[in-house]
Design a protein around this motif. Structure first.
Motif, PDB file in Angstrom:
ATOM      1  N   MET A   1      60.223  13.114  26.997  1.00 28.94           N
ATOM      2  CA  MET A   1      59.394  13.896  26.095  1.00 28.94           C
ATOM      3  C   MET A   1      59.785  13.609  24.658  1.00 28.94           C
ATOM      4  O   MET A   1      60.919  13.291  24.378  1.00 28.94           O
ATOM      5  N   GLU A   2      58.822  13.755  23.780  1.00 30.59           N
ATOM      6  CA  GLU A   2      59.048  13.568  22.349  1.00 30.59           C
ATOM      7  C   GLU A   2      59.509  14.876  21.718  1.00 30.59           C
ATOM      8  O   GLU A   2      59.249  15.957  22.243  1.00 30.59           O
ATOM      9  N   VAL A   3      60.149  14.771  20.580  1.00 26.87           N
ATOM     10  CA  VAL A   3      60.594  15.946  19.841  1.00 26.87           C
ATOM     11  C   VAL A   3      59.742  16.088  18.598  1.00 26.87           C
ATOM     12  O   VAL A   3      59.513  15.118  17.875  1.00 26.87           O
ATOM     13  N   VAL A   4      59.256  17.300  18.362  1.00 28.20           N
ATOM     14  CA  VAL A   4      58.475  17.616  17.174  1.00 28.20           C
ATOM     15  C   VAL A   4      59.153  18.804  16.513  1.00 28.20           C
ATOM     16  O   VAL A   4      59.556  19.752  17.187  1.00 28.20           O
ATOM     17  N   SER A   5      59.285  18.771  15.217  1.00 24.88           N
ATOM     18  CA  SER A   5      59.892  19.913  14.530  1.00 24.88           C
ATOM     19  C   SER A   5      58.977  20.383  13.414  1.00 24.88           C
ATOM     20  O   SER A   5      58.143  19.628  12.916  1.00 24.88           O
ATOM     21  N   PHE A   6      59.147  21.628  13.041  1.00 25.74           N
ATOM     22  CA  PHE A   6      58.370  22.194  11.947  1.00 25.74           C
ATOM     23  C   PHE A   6      59.181  23.325  11.338  1.00 25.74           C
ATOM     24  O   PHE A   6      60.145  23.812  11.933  1.00 25.74           O
ATOM     25  N   ARG A   7      58.803  23.731  10.175  1.00 28.76           N
ATOM     26  CA  ARG A   7      59.540  24.779   9.459  1.00 28.76           C
ATOM     27  C   ARG A   7      58.795  26.104   9.540  1.00 28.76           C
ATOM     28  O   ARG A   7      57.571  26.144   9.501  1.00 28.76           O
ATOM     29  N   ILE A   8      59.590  27.158   9.630  1.00 25.63           N
ATOM     30  CA  ILE A   8      59.049  28.517   9.605  1.00 25.63           C
ATOM     31  C   ILE A   8      59.924  29.347   8.671  1.00 25.63           C
ATOM     32  O   ILE A   8      61.078  28.991   8.425  1.00 25.63           O
ATOM     33  N   PRO A   9      59.390  30.438   8.170  1.00 29.42           N
ATOM     34  CA  PRO A   9      60.189  31.289   7.287  1.00 29.42           C
ATOM     35  C   PRO A   9      61.377  31.902   8.039  1.00 29.42           C
ATOM     36  O   PRO A   9      61.280  32.192   9.243  1.00 29.42           O
ATOM     37  N   PRO A  10      62.501  32.109   7.358  1.00 23.33           N
ATOM     38  CA  PRO A  10      63.701  32.684   8.001  1.00 23.33           C
ATOM     39  C   PRO A  10      63.429  34.030   8.677  1.00 23.33           C
ATOM     40  O   PRO A  10      63.956  34.300   9.766  1.00 23.33           O
ATOM     41  N   GLU A  11      62.609  34.855   8.055  1.00 29.92           N
ATOM     42  CA  GLU A  11      62.311  36.174   8.636  1.00 29.92           C
ATOM     43  C   GLU A  11      61.619  36.031   9.984  1.00 29.92           C
ATOM     44  O   GLU A  11      61.918  36.754  10.937  1.00 29.92           O
ATOM     45  N   LEU A  12      60.699  35.091  10.086  1.00 29.52           N
ATOM     46  CA  LEU A  12      60.016  34.857  11.352  1.00 29.52           C
ATOM     47  C   LEU A  12      61.003  34.370  12.409  1.00 29.52           C
ATOM     48  O   LEU A  12      60.959  34.789  13.560  1.00 29.52           O
ATOM     49  N   LYS A  13      61.907  33.494  12.024  1.00 24.50           N
ATOM     50  CA  LYS A  13      62.930  32.986  12.958  1.00 24.50           C
ATOM     51  C   LYS A  13      63.785  34.134  13.483  1.00 24.50           C
ATOM     52  O   LYS A  13      64.084  34.201  14.686  1.00 24.50           O
ATOM     53  N   ARG A  14      64.160  35.052  12.619  1.00 25.41           N
ATOM     54  CA  ARG A  14      64.958  36.214  13.055  1.00 25.41           C
ATOM     55  C   ARG A  14      64.172  37.053  14.069  1.00 25.41           C
ATOM     56  O   ARG A  14      64.711  37.490  15.084  1.00 25.41           O
ATOM     57  N   LYS A  15      62.892  37.256  13.793  1.00 26.83           N
ATOM     58  CA  LYS A  15      62.060  38.039  14.707  1.00 26.83           C
ATOM     59  C   LYS A  15      61.895  37.327  16.049  1.00 26.83           C
ATOM     60  O   LYS A  15      61.896  37.957  17.100  1.00 26.83           O
ATOM     61  N   MET A  16      61.762  36.004  16.001  1.00 31.36           N
ATOM     62  CA  MET A  16      61.603  35.234  17.235  1.00 31.36           C
ATOM     63  C   MET A  16      62.835  35.367  18.134  1.00 31.36           C
ATOM     64  O   MET A  16      62.709  35.415  19.360  1.00 31.36           O
ATOM     65  N   LYS A  17      64.012  35.410  17.527  1.00 29.76           N
ATOM     66  CA  LYS A  17      65.255  35.521  18.306  1.00 29.76           C
ATOM     67  C   LYS A  17      65.342  36.853  19.044  1.00 29.76           C
ATOM     68  O   LYS A  17      66.027  36.958  20.059  1.00 29.76           O
ATOM     69  N   LYS A  18      64.655  37.869  18.549  1.00 27.84           N
ATOM     70  CA  LYS A  18      64.694  39.193  19.180  1.00 27.84           C
ATOM     71  C   LYS A  18      63.777  39.294  20.393  1.00 27.84           C
ATOM     72  O   LYS A  18      63.841  40.248  21.151  1.00 27.84           O
ATOM     73  N   VAL A  19      62.907  38.296  20.566  1.00 30.98           N
ATOM     74  CA  VAL A  19      61.924  38.319  21.645  1.00 30.98           C
ATOM     75  C   VAL A  19      62.344  37.325  22.722  1.00 30.98           C
ATOM     76  O   VAL A  19      62.695  36.188  22.431  1.00 30.98           O
ATOM     77  N   ASP A  20      62.291  37.764  23.979  1.00 31.66           N
ATOM     78  CA  ASP A  20      62.682  36.896  25.096  1.00 31.66           C
ATOM     79  C   ASP A  20      61.487  36.052  25.540  1.00 31.66           C
ATOM     80  O   ASP A  20      60.808  36.368  26.517  1.00 31.66           O
ATOM     81  N   ILE A  21      61.237  34.998  24.771  1.00 30.79           N
ATOM     82  CA  ILE A  21      60.126  34.091  25.055  1.00 30.79           C
ATOM     83  C   ILE A  21      60.650  32.668  24.922  1.00 30.79           C
ATOM     84  O   ILE A  21      61.442  32.368  24.024  1.00 30.79           O
ATOM     85  N   ASN A  22      60.194  31.793  25.817  1.00 26.28           N
ATOM     86  CA  ASN A  22      60.524  30.372  25.718  1.00 26.28           C
ATOM     87  C   ASN A  22      59.572  29.775  24.683  1.00 26.28           C
ATOM     88  O   ASN A  22      58.451  29.385  25.003  1.00 26.28           O
ATOM     89  N   TRP A  23      60.016  29.723  23.428  1.00 24.51           N
ATOM     90  CA  TRP A  23      59.143  29.307  22.346  1.00 24.51           C
ATOM     91  C   TRP A  23      58.686  27.872  22.484  1.00 24.51           C
ATOM     92  O   TRP A  23      57.545  27.538  22.139  1.00 24.51           O
ATOM     93  N   SER A  24      59.547  26.998  23.006  1.00 26.30           N
ATOM     94  CA  SER A  24      59.142  25.599  23.189  1.00 26.30           C
ATOM     95  C   SER A  24      57.948  25.511  24.125  1.00 26.30           C
ATOM     96  O   SER A  24      56.984  24.781  23.865  1.00 26.30           O
ATOM     97  N   GLU A  25      58.019  26.242  25.214  1.00 21.45           N
ATOM     98  CA  GLU A  25      56.924  26.231  26.191  1.00 21.45           C
ATOM     99  C   GLU A  25      55.651  26.830  25.597  1.00 21.45           C
ATOM    100  O   GLU A  25      54.551  26.310  25.797  1.00 21.45           O
ATOM    101  N   GLU A  26      55.790  27.918  24.862  1.00 20.29           N
ATOM    102  CA  GLU A  26      54.627  28.563  24.247  1.00 20.29           C
ATOM    103  C   GLU A  26      53.950  27.625  23.245  1.00 20.29           C
ATOM    104  O   GLU A  26      52.727  27.502  23.221  1.00 20.29           O
TER     105      GLU A  26
END
Length: 73
Positions: free
Chosen positions: A1-26
């Motif tokens: 598989m290939e790797v793709v990256s993108f930037r998000i605001p720090p606040e969004l990253k903090r919120k994402m860590k609080k949610v039990d979701i496989n973000w890569s899959e989503e």
């Protein structure tokens, strides 16, 4: 598989860590759906272009062909 990256605001990253979701899959599912949607739209545009280039049949042509087919039996 290939790797793709993108930037998000720090606040969004903090919120994402609080949610039990496989973000890569989503994100993968979202991208797949968007690509399918784009491909469908592109195919429809191509079909529309092909149909627009066809000569117009005179009114009642389909009805005539159906009647001729029924009468030939």
């Amino acid at each position: 598989m290939e790797v793709v990256s993108f930037r998000i605001p720090p606040e969004l990253k903090r919120k994402m860590k609080k949610v039990d979701i496989n973000w890569s899959e989503e994100v993968r599912k979202f991208i797949e759906a968007k690509v399918k949607e784009y491909m469908r739209e592109k195919a429809l545009e191509e079909i529309d272009a092909m149909l627009a280039s066809l000569p117009e049949a005179e009114r009642g042509t389909a009805k005539k062909y159906v009647r001729d087919d029924r009468d030939s039996n």
